[in-house]
Design a protein around this motif. Structure first.
Motif, mmCIF file in Angstrom:
data_model
loop_
_atom_site.group_PDB
_atom_site.id
_atom_site.type_symbol
_atom_site.label_atom_id
_atom_site.label_comp_id
_atom_site.label_asym_id
_atom_site.label_seq_id
_atom_site.Cartn_x
_atom_site.Cartn_y
_atom_site.Cartn_z
ATOM 1 N N SER A 76 0.019 10.341 -2.639
ATOM 2 C CA SER A 76 -0.338 10.633 -1.250
ATOM 3 C C SER A 76 -1.842 10.603 -1.012
ATOM 4 N N THR A 77 -2.649 10.612 -2.080
ATOM 5 C CA THR A 77 -4.107 10.519 -1.916
ATOM 6 C C THR A 77 -4.578 9.072 -1.800
ATOM 7 N N ARG A 78 -3.678 8.143 -2.047
ATOM 8 C CA ARG A 78 -4.041 6.728 -1.988
ATOM 9 C C ARG A 78 -4.330 6.306 -0.549
ATOM 10 N N LYS A 79 -5.349 5.482 -0.380
ATOM 11 C CA LYS A 79 -5.733 4.988 0.940
ATOM 12 C C LYS A 79 -4.564 4.250 1.581
ATOM 13 N N ARG A 80 -4.396 4.417 2.917
ATOM 14 C CA ARG A 80 -3.233 3.846 3.584
ATOM 15 C C ARG A 80 -3.553 2.691 4.520
ATOM 16 N N LYS A 81 -4.779 2.595 4.998
ATOM 17 C CA LYS A 81 -5.125 1.535 5.949
ATOM 18 C C LYS A 81 -6.251 0.681 5.393
ATOM 19 N N ASP A 82 -6.196 -0.596 5.734
ATOM 20 C CA ASP A 82 -7.227 -1.553 5.311
ATOM 21 C C ASP A 82 -7.473 -1.499 3.804
ATOM 22 N N VAL A 83 -6.406 -1.504 3.043
ATOM 23 C CA VAL A 83 -6.497 -1.424 1.582
ATOM 24 C C VAL A 83 -6.769 -2.811 1.020
ATOM 25 N N SER A 84 -7.776 -2.905 0.179
ATOM 26 C CA SER A 84 -8.019 -4.147 -0.542
ATOM 27 C C SER A 84 -7.755 -3.887 -2.024
ATOM 28 N N ALA A 85 -7.418 -4.915 -2.748
ATOM 29 C CA ALA A 85 -7.107 -4.769 -4.173
ATOM 30 C C ALA A 85 -8.273 -4.175 -4.951
ATOM 31 N N ASN A 86 -9.492 -4.440 -4.513
ATOM 32 C CA ASN A 86 -10.682 -3.930 -5.212
ATOM 33 C C ASN A 86 -10.914 -2.437 -4.991
ATOM 34 N N SER A 87 -10.368 -1.877 -3.915
ATOM 35 C CA SER A 87 -10.621 -0.473 -3.584
ATOM 36 C C SER A 87 -9.544 0.482 -4.102
ATOM 37 N N ILE A 88 -8.570 -0.029 -4.821
ATOM 38 C CA ILE A 88 -7.459 0.802 -5.281
ATOM 39 C C ILE A 88 -7.910 1.714 -6.417
ATOM 40 N N GLU A 89 -7.690 3.016 -6.215
ATOM 41 C CA GLU A 89 -8.039 4.001 -7.241
ATOM 42 C C GLU A 89 -6.808 4.579 -7.926
ATOM 43 N N VAL A 90 -5.683 4.609 -7.204
ATOM 44 C CA VAL A 90 -4.438 5.134 -7.762
ATOM 45 C C VAL A 90 -3.506 3.952 -8.022
ATOM 46 N N GLU A 91 -3.224 3.703 -9.291
ATOM 47 C CA GLU A 91 -2.322 2.604 -9.625
ATOM 48 C C GLU A 91 -0.882 3.020 -9.352
ATOM 49 N N VAL A 92 -0.055 2.032 -9.049
ATOM 50 C CA VAL A 92 1.349 2.303 -8.744
ATOM 51 C C VAL A 92 2.264 1.441 -9.599
ATOM 52 N N CYS A 93 3.500 1.878 -9.650
ATOM 53 C CA CYS A 93 4.550 1.151 -10.359
ATOM 54 C C CYS A 93 5.741 1.066 -9.414
ATOM 55 N N LEU A 94 6.434 -0.036 -9.448
ATOM 56 C CA LEU A 94 7.592 -0.247 -8.586
ATOM 57 C C LEU A 94 8.863 -0.104 -9.412
ATOM 58 N N PHE A 95 9.718 0.826 -9.004
ATOM 59 C CA PHE A 95 11.010 1.003 -9.659
ATOM 60 C C PHE A 95 12.087 0.409 -8.758
ATOM 61 N N ALA A 96 12.668 -0.693 -9.178
ATOM 62 C CA ALA A 96 13.718 -1.348 -8.404
ATOM 63 C C ALA A 96 15.070 -0.780 -8.822
ATOM 64 N N PHE A 97 15.878 -0.419 -7.814
ATOM 65 C CA PHE A 97 17.195 0.158 -8.084
ATOM 66 C C PHE A 97 18.319 -0.841 -7.875
ATOM 67 N N ASP A 98 18.183 -1.638 -6.812
ATOM 68 C CA ASP A 98 19.303 -2.493 -6.453
ATOM 69 C C ASP A 98 18.795 -3.684 -5.638
ATOM 70 N N LEU A 99 19.381 -4.822 -5.874
ATOM 71 C CA LEU A 99 19.111 -6.016 -5.074
ATOM 72 C C LEU A 99 20.251 -6.113 -4.074
ATOM 73 N N LEU A 100 19.978 -5.727 -2.816
ATOM 74 C CA LEU A 100 21.017 -5.610 -1.799
ATOM 75 C C LEU A 100 21.378 -6.938 -1.154
ATOM 76 N N TYR A 101 20.412 -7.842 -1.073
ATOM 77 C CA TYR A 101 20.654 -9.136 -0.442
ATOM 78 C C TYR A 101 19.788 -10.170 -1.131
ATOM 79 N N PHE A 102 20.371 -11.340 -1.397
ATOM 80 C CA PHE A 102 19.627 -12.430 -2.018
ATOM 81 C C PHE A 102 20.060 -13.724 -1.378
#
Length: 69
Positions: A43-69
């Motif tokens: 929740s401390t991560r910047k939310r607007k006008d985010v550029s890849a260079n300004s990211i301070e909090v790294e994230v990971c994506l957890f995929a649960f289900d592929l609903l449509y392909f």
């Protein structure tokens, strides 16, 4: 909000993929200890006008289900 996630997703989908619906969750991630961090960190991560260079909090994506392909 998540240019780093968008870049990774574009790398794993092929050019023949035109649309899909992926059920997933983004969590804050500590790459050194390789652990999920508390939601409060995300929740401390910047939310607007985010550029890849300004990211301070790294994230990971957890995929649960592929609903449509």
């Amino acid at each position: 909000k998540y240019p780093d996630i968008m870049k990774k997703i574009s790398q794993i989908t092929g050019p023949e993929v035109s649309s899909y619906v992926l059920d997933c969750e983004v969590v804050a991630w500590d790459p050194i200890s390789q652990k999920i961090l508390p939601f409060q960190i995300l929740s401390t991560r910047k939310r607007k006008d985010v550029s890849a260079n300004s990211i301070e909090v790294e994230v990971c994506l957890f995929a649960f289900d592929l609903l449509y392909f």
